[in-house]
Structures are given as structure tokens and as C-alpha cells.
Design an enzyme around this catalytic site. Structure first.
Site, PDB file in Angstrom:
ATOM      1  N   ALA A   1       8.106   1.422   2.226  1.00  0.00           N
ATOM      2  CA  ALA A   1       8.456   1.542   3.650  1.00  0.00           C
ATOM      3  C   ALA A   1       8.598   3.025   3.976  1.00  0.00           C
ATOM      4  O   ALA A   1       8.829   3.851   3.094  1.00  0.00           O
ATOM      5  CB  ALA A   1       9.763   0.811   3.945  1.00  0.00           C
ATOM      6  N   ASP A   2       8.455   3.327   5.256  1.00  0.00           N
ATOM      7  CA  ASP A   2       8.678   4.697   5.717  1.00  0.00           C
ATOM      8  C   ASP A   2      10.143   4.906   6.077  1.00  0.00           C
ATOM      9  O   ASP A   2      10.666   6.003   5.939  1.00  0.00           O
ATOM     10  CB  ASP A   2       7.756   4.993   6.904  1.00  0.00           C
ATOM     11  CG  ASP A   2       6.303   4.881   6.492  1.00  0.00           C
ATOM     12  OD1 ASP A   2       5.906   5.598   5.570  1.00  0.00           O
ATOM     13  OD2 ASP A   2       5.583   4.037   7.053  1.00  0.00           O
TER      14      ASP A   2
ATOM     15  N   LYS B   1       6.945   0.713   8.909  1.00  0.00           N
ATOM     16  CA  LYS B   1       5.869   0.807   7.930  1.00  0.00           C
ATOM     17  C   LYS B   1       4.584   1.224   8.662  1.00  0.00           C
ATOM     18  O   LYS B   1       4.500   1.148   9.873  1.00  0.00           O
ATOM     19  CB  LYS B   1       5.647  -0.542   7.240  1.00  0.00           C
ATOM     20  CG  LYS B   1       6.832  -0.942   6.392  1.00  0.00           C
ATOM     21  CD  LYS B   1       6.601  -2.212   5.606  1.00  0.00           C
ATOM     22  CE  LYS B   1       5.263  -2.324   4.962  1.00  0.00           C
ATOM     23  NZ  LYS B   1       4.910  -1.179   4.098  1.00  0.00           N
ATOM     24  N   GLY B   2       3.605   1.644   7.879  1.00  0.00           N
ATOM     25  CA  GLY B   2       2.312   1.985   8.478  1.00  0.00           C
ATOM     26  C   GLY B   2       1.959   3.456   8.373  1.00  0.00           C
ATOM     27  O   GLY B   2       0.946   3.883   8.916  1.00  0.00           O
TER      28      GLY B   2
ATOM     29  N   THR C   1       0.848  -1.202   0.000  1.00  0.00           N
ATOM     30  CA  THR C   1       0.000   0.000   0.000  1.00  0.00           C
ATOM     31  C   THR C   1       0.878   1.244   0.000  1.00  0.00           C
ATOM     32  O   THR C   1       1.929   1.261   0.653  1.00  0.00           O
ATOM     33  CB  THR C   1      -0.879   0.004   1.274  1.00  0.00           C
ATOM     34  OG1 THR C   1      -1.705  -1.153   1.255  1.00  0.00           O
ATOM     35  CG2 THR C   1      -1.767   1.242   1.341  1.00  0.00           C
ATOM     36  N   GLY C   2       0.420   2.274  -0.692  1.00  0.00           N
ATOM     37  CA  GLY C   2       1.127   3.562  -0.620  1.00  0.00           C
ATOM     38  C   GLY C   2       1.412   4.133  -1.994  1.00  0.00           C
ATOM     39  O   GLY C   2       1.095   3.517  -3.025  1.00  0.00           O
TER      40      GLY C   2
ATOM     41  N   GLU D   1      -0.545  -5.480   5.835  1.00  0.00           N
ATOM     42  CA  GLU D   1       0.766  -5.593   5.179  1.00  0.00           C
ATOM     43  C   GLU D   1       1.579  -6.711   5.830  1.00  0.00           C
ATOM     44  O   GLU D   1       2.234  -7.502   5.144  1.00  0.00           O
ATOM     45  CB  GLU D   1       1.513  -4.262   5.275  1.00  0.00           C
ATOM     46  CG  GLU D   1       0.882  -3.175   4.412  1.00  0.00           C
ATOM     47  CD  GLU D   1       1.481  -1.795   4.588  1.00  0.00           C
ATOM     48  OE1 GLU D   1       1.237  -0.949   3.715  1.00  0.00           O
ATOM     49  OE2 GLU D   1       2.170  -1.539   5.579  1.00  0.00           O
TER      50      GLU D   1
HETATM   51  C1  5RP Z   1       1.528   2.051   4.311  1.00  0.00           C
HETATM   52  C2  5RP Z   1       2.982   1.811   4.275  1.00  0.00           C
HETATM   53  C3  5RP Z   1       3.752   2.364   3.121  1.00  0.00           C
HETATM   54  O1  5RP Z   1       4.504   1.362   2.549  1.00  0.00           O
HETATM   55  C4  5RP Z   1       4.655   3.468   3.610  1.00  0.00           C
HETATM   56  O2  5RP Z   1       3.889   4.418   4.335  1.00  0.00           O
HETATM   57  C5  5RP Z   1       5.380   4.143   2.455  1.00  0.00           C
HETATM   58  O3  5RP Z   1       4.471   4.864   1.698  1.00  0.00           O
HETATM   59  P1  5RP Z   1       4.869   5.667   0.399  1.00  0.00           P
HETATM   60  O4  5RP Z   1       5.231   4.660  -0.637  1.00  0.00           O
HETATM   61  O5  5RP Z   1       3.609   6.443   0.060  1.00  0.00           O
HETATM   62  O6  5RP Z   1       6.005   6.585   0.736  1.00  0.00           O
HETATM   63  O7  5RP Z   1       3.571   1.206   5.128  1.00  0.00           O
HETATM   64  O8  5RP Z   1       0.942   1.578   5.494  1.00  0.00           O
END
Ligand code: 5RP
Length: 219
Positions: free
Chosen positions: A83-84, A94-95, A28-29, A103
Site C-alpha cells: 500500500a502507499d 494504493k495505485g 504489485t510493487g 489489484e
Molecule cells: C501498486 C500499489 C503498491 O502496492 C503500492 O504502490 C506500494 O508499492 P511499494 O511496495 O513499491 O511501496 O498499489 O499499484
């Protein structure tokens, strides 16, 4: 190169790991959204996907990718997600998009976790990004008090209800030098559904978008 261009490059690079005839685990993301666009170009060659969120399910279905229930799939070759933060050991936070529990479930089903990020997510020590924790609503205050004892500053993510009907506490000011231990400790608190530390099951492959191109690293 913009951050989104680096995300896009990483997302499209993951396509080479997708086997014809397979079911793909999809995260997701915003980075995964680029991967979903790439996956749609192979939609007639794959069986479909298992999704980690309502948002990713909707995007895939709009693009004609069949989405399977996780309960109907015994194993997945790969799980592709963003990932964050990610460290040198491929442990992740993550999250940020509140999808951490699903996830973690889809990641657990998969043989290989392919992490797609832009280079702003690369860190030495996890914790500058607030650590998301999904919590059953009635346990919010209790879990927040326990997180304080563990050294963090939990902040209730106002207005957010997860796909599972729970709330998110974002834990600020953590220096997570022992990610596996911290994951265990937070997961053990009554009322915690999932902590967004992915260390017990980290990534296997990292595809990182940089201005010089996509850097690939494998464990
Ligand atoms: C969502 C996540 C995403 O993988 C994380 O927030 C990264 O998001 P993005 O690709 O938009 O930077 O863990 O729950």
C-alpha cells in the site's frame, strides 16, 4: 534498517499465511516483489497464483510460479499486497504502481487481504500520498474538473498507460477523513475505472516492517 529491508521483512512474513495446495492472490510493487521471492521457495507446494499486473506475472513466471487467469478461479484464501498509505482502520491508498484496478479485482476475489508495508506507510489520515485514479482517456479533462470540485488537485501522470490501456490522475492535497464516502463518490464519476482508495474492501491483516521487527495486526 533501510526502508527496503523493512519491506523485505514484511514480504517474507506473509509466507506463513500461504496454505499448501492453494492459489494465492498476488499484488504489485517493490514490497510484493519480496513476497514473490518468498513464495518461490514454496512453488512446489502451492498450485500457483492470480496476479494483479503484467509486472508481477512476469516476475512469478520467471521464478516458476504458475499464474492463473482470475476468471478461472472462484475464490482465493488470501491476497497479499502493499500500500502507499494505510490508516488505523486498515483503509488504504494504493495505485502508486498504476496497478490499482487489477489489484481491486483480485482483492475482491480473496477472503483475506494481507497488507505488507514498511512503517513509512502508516498514517492517521489518508491523503498525503496523491490518490491515484484510473480513468478512460477520453474522460481525462471531465474527471479532472470533477475531482477539483471534490477538493483535490488532480495531476495527469505523464507517460503512464495502465495494463488496461487507461491513464492515471494523481489527486494531491486531499485530507480523506471519510474514505468509504470518497471512494463511492469518485467511483461514481463517468469515465473513472477505479479509484485507488481501498476502504469498502480494506485490509484484514497488516504486516508492518519496522526497525524492531515485523508488527502484526489483525482486524
Ligand atoms: C501498486 C500499489 C503498491 O502496492 C503500492 O504502490 C506500494 O508499492 P511499494 O511496495 O513499491 O511501496 O498499489 O499499484
Amino acid at each position: 534498517m533501510t526502508q527496503d529491508e523493512m519491506k523485505k521483512a514484511a514480504g517474507w512474513a506473509a509466507l506463513e499465511y500461504v496454505q499448501p495446495g492453494s492459489i494465492v492472490g498476488v499484488g504489485t510493487g517493490s514490497t510484493v516483489n519480496h513476497f514473490i521471492d518468498a513464495l518461490a521457495t514454496m512453488k512446489d507446494e502451492i498450485k500457483g497464483a492470480v496476479s494483479s499486473s503484467v509486472a508481477s506475472t512476469e516476475r512469478m513466471e520467471e521464478l516458476g510460479i504458475e499464474v492463473f487467469d482470475a476468471n478461472d478461479v472462484a475464490s482465493l484464501d488470501i491476497y497479499v499486497d502493499g500500500a502507499d498509505e494505510i490508516n488505523g482502520e486498515f483503509d488504504m491508498i494504493k495505485g502508486g504502481g498504476a496497478a490499482l484496478t487489477r489489484e481491486k479485482i483480485v482483492a475482491a476475489i480473496a477472503e483475506k487481504f494481507i497488507c505488507i508495508v514498511d512503517n513509512t506507510k502508516d498514517v492517521d489520515v489518508l491523503g498525503q500520498f496523491p490518490l491515484p485514479v484510473e480513468v478512460i482517456p477520453m474522460a481525462r479533462s471531465y474527471v479532472a474538473r470533477e475531482l477539483l470540485k471534490l477538493g483535490g488537485d488532480p495531476v495527469y501522470r505523464e507517460g503512464v498507460i495502465t495494463d488496461n490501456g487507461n491513464i492515471i490522475l494523481d489527486v494531491h492535497n486531499m485530507q480523506i477523513t471519510e474514505p468509504k464516502e470518497m471512494e463511492k463518490a469518485i467511483n461514481a464519476l463517468a469515465g473513472v475505472v477505479t479509484v485507488g482508495l481501498f476502504a469498502a474492501r480494506g485490509a484484514d491483516v497488516l504486516l508492518m516492517g519496522t526497525p524492531e521487527g515485523v508488527v502484526k495486526k489483525a482486524k
